[in-house]
Design an enzyme around this catalytic site. Sequence first.
Site, PDB file in Angstrom:
ATOM      1  CG  HIS A  47      -1.947   1.052   1.200  1.00 50.62           C
ATOM      2  ND1 HIS A  47      -3.036   0.994   0.374  1.00 50.62           N
ATOM      3  CD2 HIS A  47      -2.026   2.226   1.865  1.00 50.62           C
ATOM      4  CE1 HIS A  47      -3.758   2.082   0.542  1.00 50.62           C
ATOM      5  NE2 HIS A  47      -3.165   2.850   1.438  1.00 50.62           N
ATOM      6  CD  GLU A  69      -3.094  -1.718  -1.944  1.00 52.67           C
ATOM      7  OE1 GLU A  69      -2.091  -1.025  -1.852  1.00 52.67           O
ATOM      8  OE2 GLU A  69      -4.213  -1.240  -2.124  1.00 52.67           O
ATOM      9  CG  ASN A 424      28.481 -23.543  -9.330  1.00 51.88           C
ATOM     10  OD1 ASN A 424      28.682 -23.845 -10.482  1.00 51.88           O
ATOM     11  ND2 ASN A 424      29.024 -24.189  -8.315  1.00 51.88           N
TER      12      ASN A 424
END
Lengths: 689, 148
Positions: A47, A69, A424
């Site tokens: 928000h 939201e 990796n």
Amino acid sequence: MEMNQQYLDMFIEESKEHLQACSDLLLELEKNPNDISIVNEIFRSAHTLKGMAATMGFEDLADLTHKMENVLDAIRNEKIKVDSNLLDIVFESVDHLEAMITDIASGGNGKRDVSEIVEKLKAIEAGKQIPSSTPVQQEIAADVAVEEEISAGRYLIYDEYDITVLQQSKEQGFNAYEITVSLRQDCLLKAARVYMVFQVLEKCGEVIKSFPTVENLEEEQFDQNFQVAFISKDSAEEIQKKVSKVSEIENVVVVPLTDEMVRKASKEEIATKERQQQDLEKSNQAPTKQKEEPAKKETNASKQSAHSKTIRVSIERLDILMNLFEELVIDRGRLQSIANDVKHSELTETVERMSRTMGDLQNIVLTMRMIPIETVFNRFPKMVRSLSRELNKKINLEIIGAETELDRTVIDEIGDPLVHLIRNSVDHGIESPDVRKSKGKPEEGTVTLRAYHSGNYVFIEIEDDGAGINKDKVLKKAIERGIVTKESALSLTDKQINELIFESGFSTAEKITDVSGRGVGLDVVKTTIQSLGGSISIESQEDVGSKFSIQLPLTLSIISVMLVEIEKEIYAIPLSSIIETSIIKKSEILNAHNQKVIDFRGKVVPLIFLDEVFEVPRSEAFDDEYQSVVIVRKGDKLAGLVVDSFIGQQEIVLKSLGNYLKNIFAISGATILGNGQVALIIDINALMK
Amino acid sequence: MVTVAEQESIKVIVFKLMDKEYAIPVSHVQGIEKMMHITRVPRTEKFVKGVINLRGVVTPIINLRERFGLPPAENTESVRIIIVQLDDVEVGFVVDSANDVIDIPVKSIEPQPEVVGVKEEAFISGVSKIGNRLLILLHLDKVLNLSE
């Protein structure tokens, strides 16, 4: 313009923080999908981000955050259930948001095609994931209605107390109004404007209620609009005029507050109250959860208060501060020598006190550049999550020592190598769940990221409990690529074989995956770390796991050195490469193939005569029965640097020689000594081929 | 940066080497310093005298006499270091003396006279005659270019 830039920088920094908070909390949510308090926190971050984006005029950013939201809101109201697929989409939105912020940070406008992800979010929000039973549908419909009402400008909700106040004031001949104030999009100091509006209002009446609450208004926790319920004897028109006088206000709407509005709102209030009641009952059923919540709030609060006590300072300003400080140090040196000459006790005392204060000051200036490695580490959980989902592996990332502090310049550089190493580990290290099972390991692999201080160094370790390095495969590849010959391969130690994977053009990946093997090998990681004055080593055992250890200097700007003198010239040798200093008799120097050597603890060590290497002009031949030698090391090779005399150990500030003098042989930089003169720093690596 | 052609005149710092006067546009000059301790940097070109501590910044120093192949001078009180910045390179020039800032009308700048066999020829961008003074304008790019 400059002001805007400043706000933009702040916006970017803060947005990054909120996005980081979002990803952290989302990860946590995945672990505890039923914990609504986490959703609430994510919602808050999103928000705020939305509000900031809208204020700065980044519509796309605000829009996407808004959609996200909505989904969070639906989760919070338990209309949709949290699962990994849903989180994938929310994570994807966060990725998009991050990309937008990065774009804005690099001077773009934050525009991005997000229609696909918006569609996905809308689909979730519309409840496509939940079985369509009628009551739920209805609830959604009702919710939509409420939302419509809100968007039509109805925010204020009145409780019984408010209603009583309103009624009483009406009886006394006051008028009640609802005032909606819209600030301009480019309004910079929203809180200040709100304050001014309230000032105006309080002069001609009384504010009963506001939406958002006064605290939220003060913290700028709102977009462009806010509403107040207001009683006054003035007419609506007068109030409208008065409020409009405050600058940076776009629009003021004053509506008389009717009984109907009050009642309708209060009905909604009752509905929410009921919902709260339900929530309360639910939490009563889960007492542990309830216990957790206040604790969490507490930590949150402490976090926030700590946050407000910091300011952001650009690294350039710190550099300027540092330079100014060094000038002071030089002047202190002069003052000290003057005080010694004059032998005035008061002067001496003052200079001494000043020296002490400056010592403290120096510590503060230096520590100001240190930031916790957390800022680098906290982007990895999300990365590991998405990688493991991509590769169908189960991976748990453990982070230890995120609070370890490092110099800013190191922090900036270390991110990419770490990304590479973690990729990796995830790609080549950890096996797929069924392979792990067949090896008798738990299905879930663990990657541990660890940071700690030791001496003047910071160690960062990436450890996994994966497959380890297959030495035969590495050797085969190395011979194939011509990195080692078949003959020399036989004599390599395990450690040396492991280290082959750092050679350029080396990749053990059989097939090129999306994750790694894109031509950038571990050799790049090694070079980057070495360029930071650090080193990397690897330990590995097949089927047990591997551990990459990175050793880095605490700071790039300050190092411990040994100052040595040759004729009248002073050179600095980094302490990190010195083994010890010793004084040898001339007769102990031996000749081996035109190379002078000494016997140092049973080892033949070649001597490097620095006066020859650096072509130091000598007024007369230096002849002493004893010679000062600094024994230095590069890897496991040793050498003895012959100098005229040792001055001593000192912490120095590293300086570059500038852009004009590049690649000076065996000189890695310079520093400024107490007397204001420049001393050169010797690059041991270049001296020992 | 405004090109020279668009301007009426350019402001220059005038300095002396031997008996000749040279000029550098003031826009490139960061400051003029008195002689200070120079730390020799080994294995560099001979005209690179070393580095100084210029208020916390390590700055390389070039001896212009040696750069131009002129005979070395005794260190006198009038010797100055002119700090010059060109793009991201900052260096100091050791000169015999520096004590004049003047405006040169752009029109008065002529291409360098063709004299063969002078080493400094390569570093000259033009000359300007102001009254009875002949100012030699330096080509900073070339003075700073180490590969020549």
